[in-house]
Design a protein around this motif. Structure first.
Motif, PDB file in Angstrom:
ATOM      1  N   VAL A  44       0.834  -1.206   0.000  1.00 20.45           N
ATOM      2  CA  VAL A  44       0.000   0.000   0.000  1.00 20.45           C
ATOM      3  C   VAL A  44       0.864   1.249   0.000  1.00 20.45           C
ATOM      4  CG1 VAL A  44      -1.634   1.348   1.379  1.00 20.45           C
ATOM      5  CG2 VAL A  44      -2.000  -1.109   1.047  1.00 20.45           C
ATOM      6  N   ILE A  45       1.914   1.260   0.827  1.00 19.47           N
ATOM      7  CA  ILE A  45       2.776   2.441   0.914  1.00 19.47           C
ATOM      8  C   ILE A  45       3.514   2.659  -0.405  1.00 19.47           C
ATOM      9  CG2 ILE A  45       4.811   3.432   2.034  1.00 19.47           C
ATOM     10  CD1 ILE A  45       3.889   1.995   4.607  1.00 19.47           C
ATOM     11  N   GLN A  46       4.069   1.592  -0.980  1.00 18.03           N
ATOM     12  CA  GLN A  46       4.786   1.755  -2.237  1.00 18.03           C
ATOM     13  C   GLN A  46       3.855   2.197  -3.368  1.00 18.03           C
ATOM     14  OE1 GLN A  46       6.909  -2.183  -2.304  1.00 18.03           O
ATOM     15  NE2 GLN A  46       8.648  -0.908  -2.856  1.00 18.03           N
ATOM     16  N   GLN A  47       2.674   1.584  -3.434  1.00 18.57           N
ATOM     17  CA  GLN A  47       1.761   1.942  -4.520  1.00 18.57           C
ATOM     18  C   GLN A  47       1.264   3.371  -4.381  1.00 18.57           C
ATOM     19  OE1 GLN A  47      -1.518  -0.765  -5.118  1.00 18.57           O
ATOM     20  NE2 GLN A  47      -1.882   0.034  -7.171  1.00 18.57           N
ATOM     21  N   ARG A  48       0.899   3.757  -3.166  1.00 18.20           N
ATOM     22  CA  ARG A  48       0.414   5.124  -2.976  1.00 18.20           C
ATOM     23  C   ARG A  48       1.527   6.135  -3.264  1.00 18.20           C
ATOM     24  NH1 ARG A  48      -3.733   7.525   0.285  1.00 18.20           N
ATOM     25  NH2 ARG A  48      -4.791   5.530   0.118  1.00 18.20           N
ATOM     26  N   ALA A  85      11.592   4.570  -9.250  1.00 20.59           N
ATOM     27  CA  ALA A  85      10.199   4.317  -8.883  1.00 20.59           C
ATOM     28  C   ALA A  85       9.456   3.623 -10.016  1.00 20.59           C
ATOM     29  CB  ALA A  85       9.504   5.625  -8.510  1.00 20.59           C
ATOM     30  N   LEU A  86       9.785   3.972 -11.265  1.00 18.63           N
ATOM     31  CA  LEU A  86       9.140   3.340 -12.414  1.00 18.63           C
ATOM     32  C   LEU A  86       9.507   1.862 -12.491  1.00 18.63           C
ATOM     33  CD1 LEU A  86       7.325   3.820 -14.869  1.00 18.63           C
ATOM     34  CD2 LEU A  86       9.376   4.452 -16.166  1.00 18.63           C
ATOM     35  N   ILE A  87      10.741   1.526 -12.168  1.00 19.54           N
ATOM     36  CA  ILE A  87      11.147   0.116 -12.121  1.00 19.54           C
ATOM     37  C   ILE A  87      10.299  -0.641 -11.104  1.00 19.54           C
ATOM     38  CG2 ILE A  87      13.006  -1.460 -11.468  1.00 19.54           C
ATOM     39  CD1 ILE A  87      14.983   0.645 -12.545  1.00 19.54           C
ATOM     40  N   ARG A  92       6.138  -4.437  -9.490  1.00 20.96           N
ATOM     41  CA  ARG A  92       5.038  -4.715  -8.555  1.00 20.96           C
ATOM     42  C   ARG A  92       3.669  -4.692  -9.234  1.00 20.96           C
ATOM     43  NH1 ARG A  92       6.512  -7.116  -3.814  1.00 20.96           N
ATOM     44  NH2 ARG A  92       8.677  -6.469  -3.399  1.00 20.96           N
ATOM     45  N   GLY A  93       3.636  -4.380 -10.521  1.00 20.30           N
ATOM     46  CA  GLY A  93       2.367  -4.368 -11.235  1.00 20.30           C
ATOM     47  C   GLY A  93       1.516  -3.149 -10.990  1.00 20.30           C
ATOM     48  N   PHE A  94       2.150  -2.046 -10.552  1.00 20.47           N
ATOM     49  CA  PHE A  94       1.409  -0.795 -10.348  1.00 20.47           C
ATOM     50  C   PHE A  94       1.124  -0.099 -11.684  1.00 20.47           C
ATOM     51  CE2 PHE A  94       3.961  -0.381  -6.141  1.00 20.47           C
ATOM     52  CZ  PHE A  94       3.214  -1.406  -5.579  1.00 20.47           C
ATOM     53  N   ILE A  95       1.855  -0.499 -12.727  1.00 18.96           N
ATOM     54  CA  ILE A  95       1.697   0.113 -14.042  1.00 18.96           C
ATOM     55  C   ILE A  95       1.920  -0.966 -15.093  1.00 18.96           C
ATOM     56  CG2 ILE A  95       4.124   0.808 -14.161  1.00 18.96           C
ATOM     57  CD1 ILE A  95       3.280   3.288 -15.711  1.00 18.96           C
ATOM     58  N   ASP A  96       1.173  -0.907 -16.165  1.00 17.83           N
ATOM     59  CA  ASP A  96       1.341  -1.817 -17.288  1.00 17.83           C
ATOM     60  C   ASP A  96       2.699  -1.584 -17.958  1.00 17.83           C
ATOM     61  OD1 ASP A  96       0.118  -3.580 -19.548  1.00 17.83           O
ATOM     62  OD2 ASP A  96       0.818  -1.765 -20.567  1.00 17.83           O
ATOM     63  N   GLY A  97       3.328  -2.669 -18.401  1.00 20.18           N
ATOM     64  CA  GLY A  97       4.658  -2.560 -18.988  1.00 20.18           C
ATOM     65  C   GLY A  97       4.711  -1.662 -20.203  1.00 20.18           C
ATOM     66  N   GLY A  98       3.709  -1.752 -21.068  1.00 17.56           N
ATOM     67  CA  GLY A  98       3.688  -0.901 -22.253  1.00 17.56           C
ATOM     68  C   GLY A  98       3.564   0.561 -21.907  1.00 17.56           C
ATOM     69  N   GLU A  99       2.720   0.860 -20.943  1.00 17.61           N
ATOM     70  CA  GLU A  99       2.566   2.248 -20.499  1.00 17.61           C
ATOM     71  C   GLU A  99       3.855   2.752 -19.867  1.00 17.61           C
ATOM     72  OE1 GLU A  99      -0.013   4.944 -17.323  1.00 17.61           O
ATOM     73  OE2 GLU A  99      -0.587   2.850 -17.687  1.00 17.61           O
TER      74      GLU A  99
END
Length: 413
Positions: free
Chosen positions: A13-17, A59-61, A66-73
Protein backbone atom coordinates in the motif's frame (compact mmCIF):
# COMPACT_ATOMS: atom_id res chain seq x y z
CA UNK A 1 2.94 -16.11 8.42
CA UNK A 2 -0.12 -13.97 9.15
CA UNK A 3 2.07 -11.14 10.44
CA UNK A 4 4.24 -11.37 7.32
CA UNK A 5 1.20 -11.19 5.07
CA UNK A 6 0.01 -8.11 6.93
CA UNK A 7 3.45 -6.52 6.56
CA UNK A 8 3.60 -7.29 2.85
CA UNK A 9 0.15 -5.76 2.38
CA UNK A 10 1.15 -2.67 4.33
CA UNK A 11 4.34 -2.21 2.31
CA UNK A 12 2.43 -2.76 -0.94
CA UNK A 13 0.00 0.00 0.00
CA UNK A 14 2.78 2.44 0.91
CA UNK A 15 4.79 1.75 -2.24
CA UNK A 16 1.76 1.94 -4.52
CA UNK A 17 0.41 5.12 -2.98
CA UNK A 18 3.84 6.77 -3.02
CA UNK A 19 4.37 5.73 -6.65
CA UNK A 20 1.38 7.92 -7.50
CA UNK A 21 3.67 10.91 -7.02
CA UNK A 22 5.79 9.67 -9.94
CA UNK A 23 2.95 8.35 -12.09
CA UNK A 24 -0.33 10.23 -11.72
CA UNK A 25 1.45 13.28 -10.33
CA UNK A 26 4.19 13.48 -12.97
CA UNK A 27 4.63 16.26 -15.51
CA UNK A 28 2.09 15.74 -18.33
CA UNK A 29 4.57 16.43 -21.13
CA UNK A 30 7.82 14.80 -20.05
CA UNK A 31 6.51 12.27 -17.46
CA UNK A 32 9.36 13.45 -15.22
CA UNK A 33 8.40 14.04 -11.58
CA UNK A 34 7.80 17.57 -10.39
CA UNK A 35 10.29 18.80 -7.82
CA UNK A 36 7.38 19.18 -5.39
CA UNK A 37 3.62 18.92 -5.33
CA UNK A 38 1.10 20.54 -3.02
CA UNK A 39 -1.73 18.19 -2.14
CA UNK A 40 -5.00 19.22 -3.72
CA UNK A 41 -3.42 21.79 -6.07
CA UNK A 42 -1.91 21.86 -9.50
CA UNK A 43 1.86 22.04 -9.70
CA UNK A 44 2.84 25.72 -9.34
CA UNK A 45 5.45 25.54 -12.12
CA UNK A 46 7.26 23.14 -14.47
CA UNK A 47 10.21 22.59 -12.13
CA UNK A 48 11.89 19.17 -12.18
CA UNK A 49 14.93 18.35 -10.07
CA UNK A 50 17.47 16.08 -11.72
CA UNK A 51 17.85 14.04 -8.52
CA UNK A 52 14.06 13.68 -8.45
CA UNK A 53 14.19 12.48 -12.06
CA UNK A 54 16.63 9.77 -11.03
CA UNK A 55 14.33 8.64 -8.25
CA UNK A 56 11.47 8.76 -10.73
CA UNK A 57 13.25 6.20 -12.91
CA UNK A 58 13.84 3.94 -9.91
CA UNK A 59 10.20 4.32 -8.88
CA UNK A 60 9.14 3.34 -12.41
CA UNK A 61 11.15 0.12 -12.12
CA UNK A 62 9.42 -0.76 -8.86
CA UNK A 63 6.02 0.15 -10.30
CA UNK A 64 6.60 -2.20 -13.24
CA UNK A 65 7.92 -4.98 -11.04
CA UNK A 66 5.04 -4.72 -8.56
CA UNK A 67 2.37 -4.37 -11.24
CA UNK A 68 1.41 -0.80 -10.35
CA UNK A 69 1.70 0.11 -14.04
CA UNK A 70 1.34 -1.82 -17.29
CA UNK A 71 4.66 -2.56 -18.99
CA UNK A 72 3.69 -0.90 -22.25
CA UNK A 73 2.57 2.25 -20.50
CA UNK A 74 5.76 2.29 -18.46
CA UNK A 75 7.94 2.08 -21.57
CA UNK A 76 5.94 4.89 -23.16
CA UNK A 77 6.61 7.02 -20.09
CA UNK A 78 10.29 6.12 -20.23
CA UNK A 79 10.42 7.24 -23.87
CA UNK A 80 9.02 10.66 -22.93
CA UNK A 81 11.40 10.99 -20.00
CA UNK A 82 14.41 10.17 -22.17
CA UNK A 83 13.26 12.51 -24.93
CA UNK A 84 13.23 15.43 -22.50
CA UNK A 85 16.57 14.51 -20.93
CA UNK A 86 18.16 14.20 -24.38
CA UNK A 87 17.23 17.75 -25.35
CA UNK A 88 18.20 19.20 -21.98
CA UNK A 89 21.22 21.48 -22.02
CA UNK A 90 24.22 19.75 -20.50
CA UNK A 91 27.56 21.08 -19.37
CA UNK A 92 30.44 18.77 -20.22
CA UNK A 93 27.80 16.06 -20.07
CA UNK A 94 26.42 16.96 -16.64
CA UNK A 95 22.93 18.23 -15.94
CA UNK A 96 21.84 21.27 -13.97
CA UNK A 97 20.12 21.04 -10.59
CA UNK A 98 16.72 22.01 -12.04
CA UNK A 99 15.21 21.74 -15.50
CA UNK A 100 11.89 22.75 -17.04
CA UNK A 101 9.69 19.66 -17.35
CA UNK A 102 8.09 20.89 -20.57
CA UNK A 103 11.08 21.66 -22.75
CA UNK A 104 14.09 20.45 -20.72
CA UNK A 105 15.64 23.91 -20.48
CA UNK A 106 18.03 24.64 -17.62
CA UNK A 107 16.54 26.49 -14.64
CA UNK A 108 19.13 28.16 -12.45
CA UNK A 109 19.27 27.12 -8.80
CA UNK A 110 20.91 30.31 -7.55
CA UNK A 111 22.32 33.40 -9.25
CA UNK A 112 25.66 31.75 -9.92
CA UNK A 113 24.46 28.12 -9.93
CA UNK A 114 23.17 28.04 -13.49
CA UNK A 115 25.21 25.20 -14.95
CA UNK A 116 26.39 21.71 -14.06
CA UNK A 117 25.54 20.00 -10.78
CA UNK A 118 27.62 16.83 -10.71
CA UNK A 119 26.03 15.28 -7.61
CA UNK A 120 22.49 15.80 -8.91
CA UNK A 121 23.67 14.24 -12.18
CA UNK A 122 24.97 11.25 -10.23
CA UNK A 123 21.53 10.47 -8.83
CA UNK A 124 19.98 10.74 -12.28
CA UNK A 125 22.55 8.25 -13.55
CA UNK A 126 21.73 5.94 -10.66
CA UNK A 127 18.21 5.73 -12.05
CA UNK A 128 19.30 5.49 -15.68
CA UNK A 129 21.80 2.68 -15.09
CA UNK A 130 19.31 0.72 -12.98
CA UNK A 131 16.70 1.07 -15.72
CA UNK A 132 19.20 -0.02 -18.36
CA UNK A 133 19.95 -3.18 -16.38
CA UNK A 134 16.25 -3.81 -15.75
CA UNK A 135 15.55 -3.71 -19.49
CA UNK A 136 18.52 -5.89 -20.41
CA UNK A 137 16.50 -9.06 -20.95
CA UNK A 138 13.40 -7.40 -22.38
CA UNK A 139 12.93 -7.60 -26.12
CA UNK A 140 12.20 -4.43 -27.99
CA UNK A 141 14.11 -2.20 -25.55
CA UNK A 142 17.44 -2.04 -27.37
CA UNK A 143 16.87 1.54 -28.54
CA UNK A 144 15.99 2.73 -25.04
CA UNK A 145 19.11 1.09 -23.64
CA UNK A 146 21.28 2.78 -26.28
CA UNK A 147 19.70 6.14 -25.48
CA UNK A 148 20.44 5.64 -21.80
CA UNK A 149 24.01 4.70 -22.65
CA UNK A 150 24.48 7.95 -24.57
CA UNK A 151 23.31 9.98 -21.57
CA UNK A 152 25.52 8.07 -19.15
CA UNK A 153 28.70 8.06 -21.22
CA UNK A 154 28.32 11.73 -22.11
CA UNK A 155 29.54 12.92 -18.70
CA UNK A 156 33.13 14.17 -18.75
CA UNK A 157 34.04 13.30 -15.17
CA UNK A 158 37.67 14.25 -15.64
CA UNK A 159 36.64 17.83 -16.46
CA UNK A 160 35.12 18.16 -13.00
CA UNK A 161 38.41 17.10 -11.41
CA UNK A 162 39.88 20.31 -12.86
CA UNK A 163 43.60 20.38 -13.49
CA UNK A 164 44.93 19.15 -10.16
CA UNK A 165 42.81 15.95 -10.07
CA UNK A 166 42.79 16.07 -6.26
CA UNK A 167 39.00 16.09 -6.03
CA UNK A 168 35.82 16.32 -8.05
CA UNK A 169 33.98 19.63 -7.95
CA UNK A 170 30.25 19.95 -7.46
CA UNK A 171 29.42 22.87 -9.80
CA UNK A 172 30.52 24.50 -13.03
CA UNK A 173 28.82 27.29 -14.99
CA UNK A 174 29.58 28.56 -18.50
CA UNK A 175 28.97 32.11 -17.20
CA UNK A 176 30.60 31.86 -13.77
CA UNK A 177 33.11 29.05 -14.23
CA UNK A 178 34.28 27.48 -10.95
CA UNK A 179 33.12 30.43 -8.84
CA UNK A 180 31.16 28.23 -6.43
CA UNK A 181 34.43 26.30 -5.88
CA UNK A 182 32.87 23.46 -3.89
CA UNK A 183 34.84 20.24 -3.59
CA UNK A 184 32.84 17.02 -3.30
CA UNK A 185 34.31 15.87 -0.02
CA UNK A 186 32.98 13.31 2.42
CA UNK A 187 31.46 12.00 4.38
CA UNK A 188 28.14 12.94 2.82
CA UNK A 189 25.65 11.67 0.22
CA UNK A 190 28.06 11.78 -2.70
CA UNK A 191 30.05 8.53 -2.47
CA UNK A 192 28.33 7.36 -5.64
CA UNK A 193 29.70 10.31 -7.62
CA UNK A 194 33.23 8.99 -7.21
CA UNK A 195 32.23 5.39 -7.93
CA UNK A 196 30.65 6.36 -11.26
CA UNK A 197 33.48 8.72 -12.10
CA UNK A 198 36.08 6.00 -11.53
CA UNK A 199 34.12 3.42 -13.53
CA UNK A 200 33.22 5.59 -16.51
CA UNK A 201 33.80 4.20 -19.97
CA UNK A 202 35.36 7.50 -21.02
CA UNK A 203 36.92 10.33 -19.00
CA UNK A 204 37.31 8.25 -15.83
CA UNK A 205 39.08 9.71 -12.81
CA UNK A 206 42.03 8.14 -11.05
CA UNK A 207 41.74 6.46 -7.67
CA UNK A 208 43.79 9.17 -5.96
CA UNK A 209 41.01 11.65 -6.73
CA UNK A 210 38.68 9.64 -4.48
CA UNK A 211 41.21 9.06 -1.71
CA UNK A 212 42.43 12.66 -1.58
CA UNK A 213 39.19 14.36 -2.52
CA UNK A 214 36.25 12.48 -1.04
CA UNK A 215 37.95 10.49 1.72
CA UNK A 216 40.30 13.42 2.44
CA UNK A 217 43.16 10.98 3.03
CA UNK A 218 41.18 9.50 5.90
CA UNK A 219 39.87 12.83 7.19
CA UNK A 220 36.26 11.73 6.70
CA UNK A 221 36.64 9.19 9.51
CA UNK A 222 34.93 9.93 12.81
CA UNK A 223 35.36 7.04 15.28
CA UNK A 224 33.49 8.85 18.06
CA UNK A 225 30.80 7.26 20.22
CA UNK A 226 27.27 8.68 20.25
CA UNK A 227 24.52 6.99 22.25
CA UNK A 228 26.82 3.98 22.70
CA UNK A 229 27.29 3.68 18.93
CA UNK A 230 30.73 4.04 17.37
CA UNK A 231 30.32 6.05 14.17
CA UNK A 232 32.87 5.15 11.46
CA UNK A 233 32.48 8.22 9.22
CA UNK A 234 31.08 11.70 8.98
CA UNK A 235 30.11 14.53 11.29
CA UNK A 236 29.23 13.98 14.93
CA UNK A 237 25.89 12.18 15.30
CA UNK A 238 26.07 11.29 11.61
CA UNK A 239 24.47 14.30 9.94
CA UNK A 240 21.12 14.18 8.09
CA UNK A 241 19.86 10.69 7.34
CA UNK A 242 19.82 11.12 3.57
CA UNK A 243 23.57 10.43 3.75
CA UNK A 244 22.56 6.81 4.42
CA UNK A 245 20.24 6.30 1.47
CA UNK A 246 20.68 8.72 -1.46
CA UNK A 247 23.70 6.81 -2.83
CA UNK A 248 22.41 3.54 -1.38
CA UNK A 249 19.18 3.29 -3.30
CA UNK A 250 21.45 1.64 -5.86
CA UNK A 251 24.72 0.90 -4.07
CA UNK A 252 24.26 -2.20 -1.92
CA UNK A 253 25.93 -1.47 1.43
CA UNK A 254 25.79 -5.10 2.57
CA UNK A 255 29.39 -6.24 2.77
CA UNK A 256 30.57 -3.16 0.87
CA UNK A 257 33.83 -1.92 2.33
CA UNK A 258 37.06 -0.12 1.63
CA UNK A 259 39.95 1.03 3.78
CA UNK A 260 37.77 3.64 5.50
CA UNK A 261 34.63 1.78 6.54
CA UNK A 262 32.26 -1.10 6.12
CA UNK A 263 29.25 0.71 4.72
CA UNK A 264 26.46 -1.40 6.15
CA UNK A 265 27.98 -0.70 9.58
CA UNK A 266 28.14 3.01 8.75
CA UNK A 267 24.50 3.24 7.70
CA UNK A 268 23.09 1.06 10.47
CA UNK A 269 25.03 3.04 13.06
CA UNK A 270 23.87 6.33 11.57
CA UNK A 271 20.23 5.22 11.76
CA UNK A 272 20.64 3.90 15.32
CA UNK A 273 22.04 7.22 16.46
CA UNK A 274 19.03 9.05 15.04
CA UNK A 275 16.67 6.59 16.69
CA UNK A 276 18.44 6.88 20.05
CA UNK A 277 18.51 10.67 19.77
CA UNK A 278 14.73 10.79 19.33
CA UNK A 279 14.20 8.43 22.27
CA UNK A 280 16.50 10.59 24.42
CA UNK A 281 14.76 13.73 23.10
CA UNK A 282 17.19 16.25 24.65
CA UNK A 283 15.09 19.23 23.50
CA UNK A 284 11.85 17.86 24.89
CA UNK A 285 9.89 17.91 21.64
CA UNK A 286 6.39 16.45 21.67
CA UNK A 287 6.00 12.89 20.32
CA UNK A 288 9.70 12.21 19.73
CA UNK A 289 10.43 8.59 20.57
CA UNK A 290 10.32 5.03 19.21
CA UNK A 291 7.59 5.83 16.68
CA UNK A 292 8.68 9.31 15.67
CA UNK A 293 12.32 9.74 14.71
CA UNK A 294 14.69 10.57 11.87
CA UNK A 295 16.00 13.94 10.73
CA UNK A 296 16.87 14.78 7.14
CA UNK A 297 16.50 17.43 4.44
CA UNK A 298 12.84 18.28 3.95
CA UNK A 299 10.21 20.98 3.70
CA UNK A 300 9.67 23.04 6.87
CA UNK A 301 7.24 25.76 7.85
CA UNK A 302 9.85 28.31 6.74
CA UNK A 303 11.12 26.60 3.59
CA UNK A 304 13.56 23.84 2.72
CA UNK A 305 15.80 22.85 5.61
CA UNK A 306 18.46 20.26 6.41
CA UNK A 307 17.89 18.72 9.84
CA UNK A 308 20.11 16.49 11.95
CA UNK A 309 20.67 15.84 15.67
CA UNK A 310 22.96 18.88 15.73
CA UNK A 311 20.43 21.05 13.87
CA UNK A 312 17.04 19.96 15.15
CA UNK A 313 14.09 22.36 14.98
CA UNK A 314 11.48 19.70 15.66
CA UNK A 315 10.68 18.92 11.99
CA UNK A 316 10.30 15.21 11.25
CA UNK A 317 10.22 13.80 7.71
CA UNK A 318 8.61 10.35 7.48
CA UNK A 319 11.03 9.49 4.66
CA UNK A 320 13.99 9.61 7.05
CA UNK A 321 12.87 6.66 9.13
CA UNK A 322 11.04 4.78 6.38
CA UNK A 323 14.06 4.91 4.06
CA UNK A 324 16.06 3.32 6.89
CA UNK A 325 13.95 0.15 6.71
CA UNK A 326 16.81 -2.09 5.50
CA UNK A 327 18.94 -0.91 8.42
CA UNK A 328 16.53 -0.94 11.40
CA UNK A 329 13.45 -2.92 10.34
CA UNK A 330 11.86 -3.32 13.78
CA UNK A 331 12.24 0.35 14.66
CA UNK A 332 10.97 1.49 11.27
CA UNK A 333 7.88 -0.71 11.47
CA UNK A 334 6.91 1.11 14.67
CA UNK A 335 7.25 4.37 12.77
CA UNK A 336 5.07 3.20 9.88
CA UNK A 337 2.16 2.73 12.28
CA UNK A 338 2.80 6.06 13.99
CA UNK A 339 2.95 8.05 10.75
CA UNK A 340 0.01 6.26 9.17
CA UNK A 341 -2.37 7.00 12.04
CA UNK A 342 -0.97 10.28 13.40
CA UNK A 343 -3.88 12.59 14.17
CA UNK A 344 -6.33 10.36 12.37
CA UNK A 345 -4.26 9.99 9.19
CA UNK A 346 -3.26 13.63 8.76
CA UNK A 347 0.08 12.68 7.23
CA UNK A 348 -1.38 10.24 4.70
CA UNK A 349 -2.46 11.57 1.32
CA UNK A 350 -2.82 10.79 -2.38
CA UNK A 351 0.95 10.59 -2.88
CA UNK A 352 1.76 8.68 0.29
CA UNK A 353 3.07 10.45 3.35
CA UNK A 354 3.39 14.22 3.32
CA UNK A 355 6.93 15.49 3.33
CA UNK A 356 7.22 16.58 6.94
CA UNK A 357 5.52 17.67 10.14
CA UNK A 358 6.29 19.26 13.49
CA UNK A 359 4.49 17.33 16.24
CA UNK A 360 5.61 19.87 18.81
CA UNK A 361 3.67 22.73 17.20
CA UNK A 362 1.03 20.76 15.30
CA UNK A 363 2.21 21.98 11.88
CA UNK A 364 2.16 19.53 8.97
CA UNK A 365 3.27 20.09 5.39
CA UNK A 366 0.83 19.95 2.51
CA UNK A 367 3.71 19.20 0.17
CA UNK A 368 5.51 16.13 -1.11
CA UNK A 369 9.04 16.29 -2.54
CA UNK A 370 10.42 13.97 -5.19
CA UNK A 371 13.72 13.61 -3.34
CA UNK A 372 11.90 12.33 -0.25
CA UNK A 373 9.15 10.25 -1.87
CA UNK A 374 11.64 8.42 -4.09
CA UNK A 375 13.81 6.87 -1.36
CA UNK A 376 10.68 5.60 0.41
CA UNK A 377 9.79 3.44 -2.59
CA UNK A 378 13.40 2.44 -3.29
CA UNK A 379 14.50 1.46 0.19
CA UNK A 380 11.28 -0.43 0.91
CA UNK A 381 11.95 -2.40 -2.27
CA UNK A 382 15.54 -3.08 -1.31
CA UNK A 383 14.29 -4.34 2.07
CA UNK A 384 11.72 -6.59 0.42
CA UNK A 385 13.59 -7.97 -2.57
CA UNK A 386 16.96 -6.24 -3.01
CA UNK A 387 15.87 -5.57 -6.61
CA UNK A 388 17.41 -2.13 -7.09
CA UNK A 389 20.61 -3.18 -5.37
CA UNK A 390 20.92 -6.21 -7.66
CA UNK A 391 20.28 -4.16 -10.78
CA UNK A 392 22.60 -1.28 -10.04
CA UNK A 393 25.45 -3.39 -8.71
CA UNK A 394 25.36 -5.44 -11.93
CA UNK A 395 26.11 -2.39 -14.10
CA UNK A 396 29.63 -2.56 -15.62
CA UNK A 397 30.35 1.09 -14.74
CA UNK A 398 29.57 0.45 -11.10
CA UNK A 399 31.65 -2.73 -10.90
CA UNK A 400 34.61 -1.03 -12.58
CA UNK A 401 34.35 1.99 -10.32
CA UNK A 402 34.23 0.01 -7.10
CA UNK A 403 37.21 -2.10 -8.12
CA UNK A 404 39.20 0.94 -9.23
CA UNK A 405 38.68 2.61 -5.85
CA UNK A 406 39.64 -0.47 -3.84
CA UNK A 407 36.21 -1.57 -2.65
CA UNK A 408 35.20 -5.14 -1.94
CA UNK A 409 31.63 -6.42 -2.12
CA UNK A 410 29.88 -9.77 -2.49
CA UNK A 411 28.68 -8.45 -5.85
CA UNK A 412 32.26 -8.29 -7.07
CA UNK A 413 33.18 -11.86 -6.20
Amino acid sequence: MHLQLNLDTQLDVIQQRTSSYFLQGAHPVSALPYDRLVIGRRAPNDLVSITGAGFGLLALIVAMERGFIDGGEALNRLDRMLETLEKTQRFHGAFSHFINGTDGSCVRFTRIDDGADLVETTFLLQGLLSMQQYLADRSGTEAARRRIDDLVTGVNWRWFARDEHEALYWHWSPRHGWKIDQRISGWNEALLTYVLAAGAQDHAIEGCTYHEGFARSGGMRNGGTFYDQTLPLGPDFGGPLFFAYYSFCGLDPRGLQDEYARYDDQNVTHARIHYAYACDNPQGYSSYGPGCWGLTACHSSSGYAVASPTNDTGIIAPSAAISSLPYLPEEVLQSLHFYRYYQGGRLWGPYGFVDSFCPHTGWAARTCLAVDQGPIICMIENFRSGLLWELFMSAPQVRRGLKALGFSSPHLE
